[in-house]
Write an enzyme that holds these catalytic residues in place. Structure first.
Site, PDB file in Angstrom:
ATOM      1  N   ALA A   1      54.421  80.819  27.934  1.00 11.18           N
ATOM      2  CA  ALA A   1      53.617  79.789  28.584  1.00 11.18           C
ATOM      3  C   ALA A   1      54.411  78.987  29.608  1.00 11.18           C
ATOM      4  O   ALA A   1      53.884  78.611  30.658  1.00 11.18           O
ATOM      5  CB  ALA A   1      53.022  78.854  27.529  1.00 11.18           C
TER       6      ALA A   1
ATOM      7  N   HIS B   1      59.978  71.463  20.402  1.00  8.57           N
ATOM      8  CA  HIS B   1      59.777  72.430  21.482  1.00  8.57           C
ATOM      9  C   HIS B   1      58.309  72.506  21.911  1.00  8.57           C
ATOM     10  O   HIS B   1      57.998  72.590  23.100  1.00  8.57           O
ATOM     11  CB  HIS B   1      60.282  73.801  21.009  1.00  8.57           C
ATOM     12  CG  HIS B   1      60.242  74.852  22.050  1.00  8.57           C
ATOM     13  ND1 HIS B   1      59.302  75.854  22.049  1.00  8.57           N
ATOM     14  CD2 HIS B   1      61.024  75.067  23.138  1.00  8.57           C
ATOM     15  CE1 HIS B   1      59.506  76.642  23.086  1.00  8.57           C
ATOM     16  NE2 HIS B   1      60.538  76.188  23.760  1.00  8.57           N
TER      17      HIS B   1
ATOM     18  N   ARG C   1      40.249  80.119  18.253  1.00 11.49           N
ATOM     19  CA  ARG C   1      39.949  79.831  19.654  1.00 11.49           C
ATOM     20  C   ARG C   1      40.088  81.053  20.560  1.00 11.49           C
ATOM     21  O   ARG C   1      39.825  80.977  21.750  1.00 11.49           O
ATOM     22  CB  ARG C   1      40.857  78.696  20.140  1.00 11.49           C
ATOM     23  CG  ARG C   1      40.460  77.365  19.544  1.00 11.49           C
ATOM     24  CD  ARG C   1      41.591  76.345  19.578  1.00 11.49           C
ATOM     25  NE  ARG C   1      41.179  75.069  19.027  1.00 11.49           N
ATOM     26  CZ  ARG C   1      41.026  74.808  17.726  1.00 11.49           C
ATOM     27  NH1 ARG C   1      41.244  75.750  16.830  1.00 11.49           N
ATOM     28  NH2 ARG C   1      40.646  73.611  17.313  1.00 11.49           N
TER      29      ARG C   1
END
Length: 154
Positions: A57, A89, A128
């Site tokens: 990401a 993190h 999701r």
């Protein structure tokens, strides 16, 4: 009566770049499948979709910026999954990716859509990415189509 501007979900003639983080690939592959399905269902041709894979990401904003700067796309869809661990993190990565994606969109006047999951658990990510809570990749693609069309009218 005020003039109202709205986007629509017709993707014919639109071209999109998609940036996908490979980290948590079992989730991001599902997000990508959802996004591709949404684009296809709304009339975006396969040849008008280009996909770039990045390690994780954190690397998404750089490639999204390169795509936005190229002027080849009507929008860029950013897909990834950041899952909370035992260290800070998660907060650093989530914050920087979301800020980076928003900045690119504002700087380029192009829809750069944030479809990066930031969740506490793997179960939330799975929900999701196509189960109980829908598919956020699908939703990101719909947002990209709608915003691309809206910006053409303003």
């Amino acid at each position: 009566m005020p003039k109202v501007f709205e986007g629509h979900l017709l993707g014919q003639e639109l071209k999109f770049g998609i940036v996908v983080g490979r980290f948590n690939e079992f989730i991001t592959n599902k997000l990508l499948s959802g996004a591709l399905d949404a684009l296809k269902r709304h009339g975006v041709e396969d040849e008008n979709v280009e996909i770039a894979y990045v390690p994780g990401a954190y690397e998404i904003p750089l490639v999204a910026k390169k795509m936005a700067d190229s002027k080849r796309y009507d929008g860029v869809i950013c897909l990834g999954a950041v899952i909370r661990g035992a260290t800070p993190h998660f907060e650093y990565v989530s914050a920087e990716v979301s800020k980076g994606v928003a900045k690119i969109s504002l700087d380029s006047n192009l829809p750069v859509i944030f479809g990066v999951l930031t969740v506490d658990t793997i179960e939330q990510a799975i929900e999701r990415a196509g189960t109980k809570a829908g598919n956020k990749g699908w939703e990101a693609a719909n947002a990209a189509i709608e915003m691309a069309n809206l910006l053409k009218t303003i």
